[in-house]
Design a protein around this motif. Structure first.
Motif, short mmCIF file in Angstrom:
data_model
loop_
_atom_site.label_atom_id
_atom_site.label_comp_id
_atom_site.label_asym_id
_atom_site.label_seq_id
_atom_site.Cartn_x
_atom_site.Cartn_y
_atom_site.Cartn_z
N CYS A 1 48.95 45.39 35.43
CA CYS A 1 48.94 44.07 34.80
C CYS A 1 47.50 43.57 34.72
O CYS A 1 47.19 42.44 35.06
N GLY A 2 46.62 44.46 34.26
CA GLY A 2 45.21 44.14 34.18
C GLY A 2 44.45 44.73 35.35
O GLY A 2 45.00 44.94 36.44
N ASP A 3 43.19 45.02 35.14
CA ASP A 3 42.38 45.65 36.18
C ASP A 3 41.31 44.70 36.69
O ASP A 3 40.68 43.97 35.91
N TYR A 4 41.10 44.73 37.99
CA TYR A 4 40.05 43.95 38.64
C TYR A 4 39.03 44.91 39.25
O TYR A 4 39.33 46.07 39.52
N TYR A 5 37.83 44.40 39.48
CA TYR A 5 36.73 45.24 39.94
C TYR A 5 35.98 44.47 41.00
O TYR A 5 35.79 43.25 40.88
N ASN A 6 35.54 45.17 42.09
CA ASN A 6 34.87 44.44 43.15
C ASN A 6 33.57 45.11 43.58
O ASN A 6 33.19 46.16 43.05
N ALA A 7 32.88 44.50 44.53
CA ALA A 7 31.55 44.95 44.94
C ALA A 7 31.56 46.30 45.65
O ALA A 7 30.51 46.94 45.78
N TYR B 1 41.03 48.21 40.58
CA TYR B 1 42.42 48.29 41.01
C TYR B 1 43.31 47.55 40.02
O TYR B 1 42.91 46.57 39.41
N ALA B 2 44.53 48.06 39.88
CA ALA B 2 45.49 47.50 38.94
C ALA B 2 46.19 46.31 39.58
O ALA B 2 46.78 46.43 40.66
N ALA B 3 46.15 45.18 38.90
CA ALA B 3 46.83 43.99 39.40
C ALA B 3 48.34 44.19 39.35
O ALA B 3 48.88 44.72 38.40
N GLY B 4 48.98 43.77 40.41
CA GLY B 4 50.44 43.77 40.44
C GLY B 4 51.10 45.11 40.66
O GLY B 4 52.33 45.20 40.63
N LYS B 5 50.35 46.16 40.90
CA LYS B 5 50.92 47.50 41.04
C LYS B 5 52.06 47.50 42.07
O LYS B 5 51.88 47.15 43.23
N GLY B 6 53.25 47.88 41.62
CA GLY B 6 54.40 47.98 42.51
C GLY B 6 55.10 46.66 42.78
O GLY B 6 56.11 46.65 43.50
N LYS B 7 54.60 45.56 42.22
CA LYS B 7 55.23 44.25 42.44
C LYS B 7 56.24 43.96 41.34
O LYS B 7 56.29 44.64 40.32
N LYS B 8 57.04 42.94 41.55
CA LYS B 8 58.11 42.62 40.60
C LYS B 8 57.54 42.04 39.31
O LYS B 8 56.67 41.18 39.32
N SER B 9 58.07 42.52 38.21
CA SER B 9 57.62 42.06 36.89
C SER B 9 57.82 40.57 36.73
O SER B 9 57.00 39.88 36.11
#
Length: 337
Positions: free
Chosen positions: A146-152, A157-165
């Protein structure tokens, strides 16, 4: 001329290609054409596509009356596997309309997906990209991406991976959208540069999202645009030597390419920590050596002329974007969405 060009890179997608095409044909939004770029598949996926086009193409995918328009479905067949980035760049190069929709072959697109993504982009003129909400094909009640985030740490990492839609209903700004199902504004994509073919595969979408942010452009996830995704259809599993080696190499390259020297030095303690943590993680899976080799390959590549040629040059007038990105990289160390 179609408003949207759908670009599907294919490699050995025999199992998925026909259902993917059928789902596109059922879209409520119809002002689009399709370009399939085959990366020298060794299965029978191109035979499957030829049968599909023979059965349905002439009737349901008729060419536009505009003789200058490309056919509704075009297939580009390559004589070797050139990777995801090169394949989609070929398709983007042929796009004539306002938007390009990149789509993995192992997907099924819900009927309103394109309509919802186009509606969002039409009403948000400064949006660079609108990504679909990707659900697990085997368990569609759960999120795949549900979109990708990036950190230092240098982690994407993929947002929401494995969580309920059901928990992901609101439009949200993300660092980048997964290029497995994302609508890009064609002009903006060409302005910042297409997908970097030095990646071959993995993190190329994070890189293009990063470059967009350096231009003050933003990516979003539109959860009413839904795509089912099989996942790991080509590489075979979530963690394997091919994926780990390329991802670790490319993670180093993304940092070198997009961050100026002072920012890299600022983040260096985090980057080292990130490498150590991932080494320990992959060592437990018997892939620690593969991970280290990938990191080493990434470091070596950053000293080449080819890497230097693609490095984003620092522009003082964009300082506010660098500051915003750095704050986001720190925030995303703690804010897992």
């Amino acid at each position: 001329m179609s408003k949207v060009t759908v670009v599907i890179p294919n490699y050995n997608g025999k199992k998925y290609l026909k259902p993917c095409m059928d789902s596109l044909m059922a879209q409520s939004f119809t002002d689009f054409s399709v370009i399939i770029v085959d990366n020298a598949s060794t299965d029978e996926s191109m035979d499957v596509l030829a049968e599909w086009m023979t059965e349905k193409g002439n009737k349901d995918w008729a060419a536009s009356a505009d003789t200058n328009d490309i056919p509704r479905v075009t297939c580009i067949r390559l004589n070797k596997n050139t990777g995801f980035s090169h394949a989609v760049n070929l398709g983007i190069g042929r796009a004539k309309g306002a938007y390009v929709f990149l789509l993995n072959n192992d997907t099924s697109v819900r009927r309103e997906c394109l309509s919802e993504l186009v509606r969002f982009m039409d009403s948000h003129e400064n949006a660079f990209c609108a990504g679909a909400k990707m659900l697990m094909m085997s368990s569609p009640e759960y999120i795949d991406d549900c979109g990708d985030y990036y950190n230092a740490l240098g982690y994407a990492y993929a947002a929401g991976k494995g969580k309920k839609s059901a928990d992901y209903k609101a439009v949200r700004e993300v660092f980048s959208a997964c290029a497995g199902a994302a609508l890009y504004r064609t002009g903006m994509l060409r302005r910042i540069g297409l997908f970097d073919e030095n990646h071959f595969a993995y993190l190329e979408d994070v890189d293009v999202g990063y470059r967009a942010r350096l231009h003050g452009l933003f990516s979003y996830i539109v959860p009413t645009g839904v795509v089912l995704h099989a996942g790991s259809a080509v590489s075979g599993s979530r963690h394997n030597a091919f994926k780990v080696r390329l991802s670790s190499r490319n993670s180093i390259y993304v940092i070198y390419k997009n961050q100026p020297l002072l920012q890299r030095l600022l983040n260096l303690p985090f980057i080292f920590a990130g490498i150590l943590v991932k080494f320990l993680y992959f060592s437990k899976k018997g892939l620690g050596g593969v991970y280290v080799k990938g990191v080493a390959a990434g470091i070596r590549f950053c000293f080449t002329k080819e890497a230097g040629r693609h490095r984003v040059r620092f522009r003082p007038e964009n300082m506010r974007y660098y500051v915003r990105i750095q704050l986001e990289l720190w925030r995303n160390l703690f804010y897992m969405r």
